[in-house]
Design a protein around this motif. Sequence first.
Motif, PDB file in Angstrom:
ATOM      1  N   UNK A 281      17.093 115.130 -21.006  1.00 39.42           N
ATOM      2  CA  UNK A 281      18.158 114.256 -21.213  1.00 39.42           C
ATOM      3  C   UNK A 281      18.049 113.256 -22.392  1.00 39.42           C
TER       4      UNK A 281
ATOM      5  N   UNK B 174      16.728 101.468 -18.997  1.00 40.06           N
ATOM      6  CA  UNK B 174      17.881 101.300 -20.044  1.00 40.06           C
ATOM      7  C   UNK B 174      18.112 100.467 -20.915  1.00 40.06           C
TER       8      UNK B 174
ATOM      9  N   UNK C  60      23.739 123.238 -18.977  1.00 40.19           N
ATOM     10  CA  UNK C  60      25.113 121.951 -19.087  1.00 40.19           C
ATOM     11  C   UNK C  60      24.651 120.850 -18.318  1.00 40.19           C
ATOM     12  N   UNK C  61      23.705 120.899 -17.214  1.00 39.59           N
ATOM     13  CA  UNK C  61      23.617 119.561 -16.443  1.00 39.59           C
ATOM     14  C   UNK C  61      22.819 118.532 -17.466  1.00 39.59           C
ATOM     15  N   UNK C  62      22.064 119.175 -18.416  1.00 39.11           N
ATOM     16  CA  UNK C  62      21.515 118.048 -19.369  1.00 39.11           C
ATOM     17  C   UNK C  62      22.689 117.607 -20.251  1.00 39.11           C
ATOM     18  N   UNK C  63      23.449 118.579 -20.749  1.00 44.28           N
ATOM     19  CA  UNK C  63      24.407 118.219 -21.889  1.00 44.28           C
ATOM     20  C   UNK C  63      25.456 117.222 -21.269  1.00 44.28           C
ATOM     21  N   UNK C  64      25.920 117.282 -20.138  1.00 42.93           N
ATOM     22  CA  UNK C  64      26.965 116.512 -19.719  1.00 42.93           C
ATOM     23  C   UNK C  64      26.443 115.662 -18.591  1.00 42.93           C
ATOM     24  N   UNK C  65      25.109 115.260 -18.770  1.00 41.86           N
ATOM     25  CA  UNK C  65      24.668 114.320 -17.814  1.00 41.86           C
ATOM     26  C   UNK C  65      25.210 112.666 -18.054  1.00 41.86           C
ATOM     27  N   UNK C  66      25.948 112.539 -19.106  1.00 43.49           N
ATOM     28  CA  UNK C  66      26.361 111.087 -19.391  1.00 43.49           C
ATOM     29  C   UNK C  66      27.658 110.855 -18.456  1.00 43.49           C
ATOM     30  N   UNK C  67      28.041 111.798 -17.602  1.00 48.07           N
ATOM     31  CA  UNK C  67      29.091 111.585 -16.624  1.00 48.07           C
ATOM     32  C   UNK C  67      28.848 110.796 -15.348  1.00 48.07           C
ATOM     33  N   UNK C  68      27.324 110.505 -15.326  1.00 48.41           N
ATOM     34  CA  UNK C  68      26.696 109.706 -14.135  1.00 48.41           C
ATOM     35  C   UNK C  68      25.489 110.233 -13.692  1.00 48.41           C
ATOM     36  N   UNK C  69      25.306 111.409 -13.999  1.00 49.61           N
ATOM     37  CA  UNK C  69      23.922 112.176 -13.341  1.00 49.61           C
ATOM     38  C   UNK C  69      22.702 111.282 -14.115  1.00 49.61           C
ATOM     39  N   UNK C  70      22.904 111.220 -15.510  1.00 49.71           N
ATOM     40  CA  UNK C  70      21.855 110.607 -16.157  1.00 49.71           C
ATOM     41  C   UNK C  70      20.956 109.442 -15.323  1.00 49.71           C
ATOM     42  N   UNK C  71      21.977 108.572 -14.833  1.00 49.89           N
ATOM     43  CA  UNK C  71      21.367 107.273 -14.280  1.00 49.89           C
ATOM     44  C   UNK C  71      20.435 107.697 -13.021  1.00 49.89           C
ATOM     45  N   UNK C  72      20.798 108.732 -12.295  1.00 48.56           N
ATOM     46  CA  UNK C  72      19.843 109.189 -11.412  1.00 48.56           C
ATOM     47  C   UNK C  72      18.442 109.647 -11.816  1.00 48.56           C
ATOM     48  N   UNK C  73      18.787 110.438 -12.870  1.00 50.20           N
ATOM     49  CA  UNK C  73      17.136 110.761 -13.584  1.00 50.20           C
ATOM     50  C   UNK C  73      16.250 109.757 -13.884  1.00 50.20           C
TER      51      UNK C  73
ATOM     52  N   UNK D 116      27.423 112.846  -8.212  1.00 49.37           N
ATOM     53  CA  UNK D 116      26.952 111.609  -8.481  1.00 49.37           C
ATOM     54  C   UNK D 116      27.629 110.191  -8.047  1.00 49.37           C
ATOM     55  N   UNK D 117      28.859 110.316  -8.485  1.00 49.41           N
ATOM     56  CA  UNK D 117      29.736 109.141  -8.222  1.00 49.41           C
ATOM     57  C   UNK D 117      29.913 109.035  -6.611  1.00 49.41           C
TER      58      UNK D 117
ATOM     59  N   UNK E 126      27.400 117.128 -12.249  1.00 47.35           N
ATOM     60  CA  UNK E 126      26.770 116.095 -13.095  1.00 47.35           C
ATOM     61  C   UNK E 126      27.540 114.884 -13.450  1.00 47.35           C
ATOM     62  N   UNK E 127      28.701 114.613 -12.401  1.00 49.57           N
ATOM     63  CA  UNK E 127      29.419 113.579 -12.485  1.00 49.57           C
ATOM     64  C   UNK E 127      30.324 112.971 -11.245  1.00 49.57           C
TER      65      UNK E 127
ATOM     66  N   UNK F 232      30.091 114.310 -25.308  1.00 45.19           N
ATOM     67  CA  UNK F 232      30.653 115.627 -25.541  1.00 45.19           C
ATOM     68  C   UNK F 232      31.952 115.365 -25.139  1.00 45.19           C
TER      69      UNK F 232
ATOM     70  N   UNK G 152      14.719 114.452 -16.979  1.00 42.68           N
ATOM     71  CA  UNK G 152      14.932 113.265 -17.553  1.00 42.68           C
ATOM     72  C   UNK G 152      14.506 113.092 -19.218  1.00 42.68           C
TER      73      UNK G 152
ATOM     74  N   UNK H 130      33.506 113.431 -22.096  1.00 52.81           N
ATOM     75  CA  UNK H 130      32.451 112.881 -20.952  1.00 52.81           C
ATOM     76  C   UNK H 130      31.827 111.545 -21.450  1.00 52.81           C
TER      77      UNK H 130
END
Lengths: 301, 301
Positions: free
Chosen positions: A285, A297, B211-224, A190-191, A186-187, A144, A282, A124
């Motif tokens: 995360x 960021x 898991x949403x927090x864990x894998x947030x780097x796939x795009x979701x973290x931007x929205x947070x 969002x995309x 999560x991905x 991860x 947030x 990821x």
Amino acid sequence: MGIDKILIIGGGLIGSSIARAAKKIGAVDKVYVSDKSYAVCRSIERLGFADGVSENSPEFYASEADLIVLCVPPGVMAAVAERIVPVMKRGSILTDVASIKGDIINKIAPLMNSEIHFVPGHPIAGTEYSGPEAGFAELFKDRWCVLTPDGADELAVETVKLFWEGIGSQVVVMDSVRHDIVLAATSHVPHLIAYALVGTAVDMEKVTNNEVVKFSAGGFRDFTRIASSDPVMWRDIFLANRDATLEVVDRFIEDLSALKRAIRWKDGDALLEHFAKTRDIRRRIVDAGQDSPEPNFGRDD
Amino acid sequence: MGIDKILIIGGGLIGSSIARAAKKIGAVDKVYVSDKSYAVCRSIERLGFADGVSENSPEFYASEADLIVLCVPPGVMAAVAERIVPVMKRGSILTDVASIKGDIINKIAPLMNSEIHFVPGHPIAGTEYSGPEAGFAELFKDRWCVLTPDGADELAVETVKLFWEGIGSQVVVMDSVRHDIVLAATSHVPHLIAYALVGTAVDMEKVTNNEVVKFSAGGFRDFTRIASSDPVMWRDIFLANRDATLEVVDRFIEDLSALKRAIRWKDGDALLEHFAKTRDIRRRIVDAGQDSPEPNFGRDD
């Protein structure tokens, strides 16, 4: 089992980053890369991180490799696997980096034989850029990597796990069905939302005289980053993870509709209650090391 | 007309940044700040960027100031204006920083008299943090500031323009109606979508074991990030820019529905065509100096 020789098939952002990392950080002896594109192969030779490059012949180094990593767009992974499986050496391992796992397993598992192992994987990590120039060895550091073995040989799973850990990742093993729904949330969704919103704004741009670009710092610019990711890869992801994507999109549309309704009826309390509950995630995360705590960021420094 | 003394009402992220910038970069002699909160006033005194702090009495320095900047949440701006207008000195200027202009003008313009000027404004800058500690003098550097004078005195408009330019902004003048629709597309709807999606994921988190927090780097973290902006301010913005927000949200839902339909019917060509057209706008935003070209905004360096 150690990995002496690795073959990366697909020399784009992810493939070239794995190749660089395997060479620079991992303890791999020989790193081979195959790509169907003449231009990509020439770039990789010029960049100098591979011990061998094969153009449009993924099978060329396949018989030598201990580990083969499929880094092509998800839609063509099975076709590539079909070409290399017959020449893979006994005991070698095939893995992949696709953002969907169920569909890939359904297509690749039947191609395998008892001499070789398939360990589906998904790091990821990524950026909005594509191609071998965009890759870098540290891409997977502290990110991860999910493995979804679905019954694969334990020693092979352990070998792939050690490989990813060796290039800086944290590895988690999970069921492929669960992976696909969690990644939809999560991905993938969002995309999809980012692609949709940027499309909406592009259409509005036709009547707003460059103002969408000019005033994008108000929030919109964030969406344009993920909406500039590789279009072919994302087409393949959405088609391959169709059901989970549609399920999560529908939940999202329900939630957006509830906010719309609150705005239409001027229900400030409902809005405030919703907005207050989204701050906490947030922080979690950032605390989990999955994002920077820097304002914006840190990009405006 | 020069500005010797400025009063900032509301000492949060934006107000405290203007105060710092006026002192550090602008040529302002005295910078006063008023805030209704005891804690915020004590923070500002400790941070030391103001020449005077008045707690819960916006009118205290109002009679001295050449320029007064309303930096309180949009929903209470008119109430604050009502308190200070009677004591403002002849020829002085009132401006604001709200992200909506039509609603603010409708409420504040009727409170004005012929001795003073109202020049509505909106600096398109911010971070996801709130409060006086989060502010910094360079927040407005190379960002746009929109003025929507709607007939205000030209010399007053010029004075406010020079003030913003003096602290690093580029100023553009436009009609308030146009401002509100453009900002709905570039800021308000992106925030609403982010708040909605983060809410969707928070609800899914209850069944996905972190898991949403864990894998947030796939795009979701931007929205947070944008969904952690000040809830009160955003509630006020959506209520005040209701019609434009709903109009743009509906366009977005249409576009998202078209993508959903393409996924459901496995129309890869339609997806690819859509995804390819959204790359160009990212490049234009970066070229316009409104975002960093660094991968992932440079945050993972």
